[in-house]
Scaffold this motif. Structure first.
Motif, PDB file in Angstrom:
ATOM      1  N   PRO A 148      -1.359  15.391-139.428  1.00 62.14           N
ATOM      2  CA  PRO A 148      -0.224  16.131-139.764  1.00 62.14           C
ATOM      3  C   PRO A 148      -0.580  17.601-140.371  1.00 62.14           C
ATOM      4  N   THR A 149       0.153  18.599-140.292  1.00 62.63           N
ATOM      5  CA  THR A 149       0.090  19.640-141.282  1.00 62.63           C
ATOM      6  C   THR A 149       1.308  19.489-142.148  1.00 62.63           C
ATOM      7  N   LEU A 150       1.007  19.997-143.322  1.00 65.68           N
ATOM      8  CA  LEU A 150       1.762  19.846-144.388  1.00 65.68           C
ATOM      9  C   LEU A 150       1.989  21.487-144.712  1.00 65.68           C
ATOM     10  N   ARG A 151       3.021  21.971-144.652  1.00 68.54           N
ATOM     11  CA  ARG A 151       3.481  23.596-145.138  1.00 68.54           C
ATOM     12  C   ARG A 151       4.089  23.431-146.278  1.00 68.54           C
ATOM     13  N   THR A 201      -0.698  26.186-145.887  1.00 64.75           N
ATOM     14  CA  THR A 201      -0.640  25.253-144.727  1.00 64.75           C
ATOM     15  C   THR A 201      -1.825  24.324-145.049  1.00 64.75           C
ATOM     16  N   THR A 230      -4.040  20.523-143.807  1.00 63.23           N
ATOM     17  CA  THR A 230      -4.133  19.291-142.964  1.00 63.23           C
ATOM     18  C   THR A 230      -4.455  18.224-143.751  1.00 63.23           C
ATOM     19  N   GLY A 244      10.693  17.696-141.078  1.00 61.82           N
ATOM     20  CA  GLY A 244       9.923  16.486-140.863  1.00 61.82           C
ATOM     21  C   GLY A 244      10.375  15.277-142.142  1.00 61.82           C
ATOM     22  N   ASP A 298       4.356  16.859-138.586  1.00 59.94           N
ATOM     23  CA  ASP A 298       4.288  17.942-139.592  1.00 59.94           C
ATOM     24  C   ASP A 298       5.379  18.004-140.490  1.00 59.94           C
ATOM     25  N   THR A 323       7.259  20.235-143.883  1.00 65.85           N
ATOM     26  CA  THR A 323       7.456  21.439-144.534  1.00 65.85           C
ATOM     27  C   THR A 323       8.261  21.114-145.860  1.00 65.85           C
TER      28      THR A 323
END
Length: 113
Positions: free
Chosen positions: A2-5, A18, A20, A58, A95, A97
């Motif tokens: 997942p990407t964490l923004r 941003t 990973t 998310g 992902d 945010t």
């Protein structure tokens, strides 16, 4: 993965970030590993609210909040229906945010000034 923004925060992450991260890692650990030094006065033991974040996207993909976390969140500044303690919010495969609230209740930091 997942990407964490992380949305911009004047002290912790002025330009936003941003990152990973691995699924199964907490939001707090992912932020710290990515260079975002969010407060965690209780050393991530679910005993304070200094790592409070508001999940903007998310939320449903995170691990479920415990009753202890929910009780602690009642003391967090800027509480939202999508608030979580980042030390307890476990990333899934989607992902996410988050926004770090402008203020937190951090007695350890306040005492050191």
């Amino acid at each position: 993965m997942p990407t964490l923004r992380i949305l911009p925060h004047r002290d912790y992450c002025p330009d936003g970030a941003t990152l990973t991260a691995e699924a199964g890692v907490t939001v707090c650990d992912a932020m710290i590993a990515g260079g975002v030094e969010i407060d965690h006065a209780c050393e991530k033991s679910c005993a304070c609210t200094t790592c409070h974040v508001v999940v903007r996207e998310g939320y449903a993909t995170l691990g479920e909040a415990s009753e202890i976390e929910e009780d602690l969140l009642d003391r967090a500044w800027g509480l939202s229906p999508t608030s979580r303690l980042s030390c307890q919010a476990v990333l899934g495969s989607a992902d996410v945010t988050v926004e770090i609230p402008r203020y937190s209740i951090n007695h350890a930091r306040e005492a050191s000034h």
